[in-house]
Design an enzyme around this catalytic site. Sequence first.
Site: not given
Length: 213
Positions: A13, A88, A127, A160, A171
């Site tokens: 996203k 969300r 990532r 992160r 998550r």
Amino acid sequence: MRLILLGPPGAGKGTQAKMLTQKFNIPQISTGDILRKAVKDDTEIGQRAKQFMDGGCLVPDDLVIDLIKERIREPDCQNGFILDGFPRTNVQAEKLTETLKAMNVDIDAVVEFRVNPEEVVNRLTGRSTCSECGAMFHETSRPPKQAGICDHCGGALSKRPDDNKDTILKRLDVFKNETEPLKDFYRKQGTLKTAEGSGTAEEIFDRVCAMIS
Ligand code: AMP
């Protein structure tokens, strides 16, 4: 153009939002980015949000709803915006609908990205993000030219804290229970479009553009 990007963590996203921002010249509004900045700046909102974010849980609705209500009324949102990571929950979606109605504007499209959970874990564990310009890299699929350094601005790359396997699984679970039901909400409103989230960022971008043009 007013867009909502919907999808599990790691669906791409953020990457797509950045590309859409350039094409349509409208801002990306990422509640995750806003909250991470609040945590970094140690604001009152950041202090409230941190424990939820570190554990892979959603922060309380009132916290993000107030942020978004203010943000989408700012002058740079006059011609549109891209909501990345909001809404969300059902409550967030309902409050957003109310706010947009009061502003006399509509959402043009809700783009849902489909990616399988194994792919998400692989994408997120590898990532890293530039702390200066926000550019994203991946240790195998998009490695930086020099380890730990951003190709674009020379900033330091960091991971992160919630991109570890246990928190990613949490998550994903939260997405399934709290956010996935929003697909029905927007399907009923007639705005939902589904994009296959596999392939290169450019391939996905072409799919998204074909859907929303
Ligand atoms: P993201 O960068 O979108 O993956 O968001 C990172 C974290 O910020 C999430 O795991 C949540 O803890 C929090 N967060 C971001 N957006 C929302 C939202 N719309 N509602 C509740 N929590 C959010």
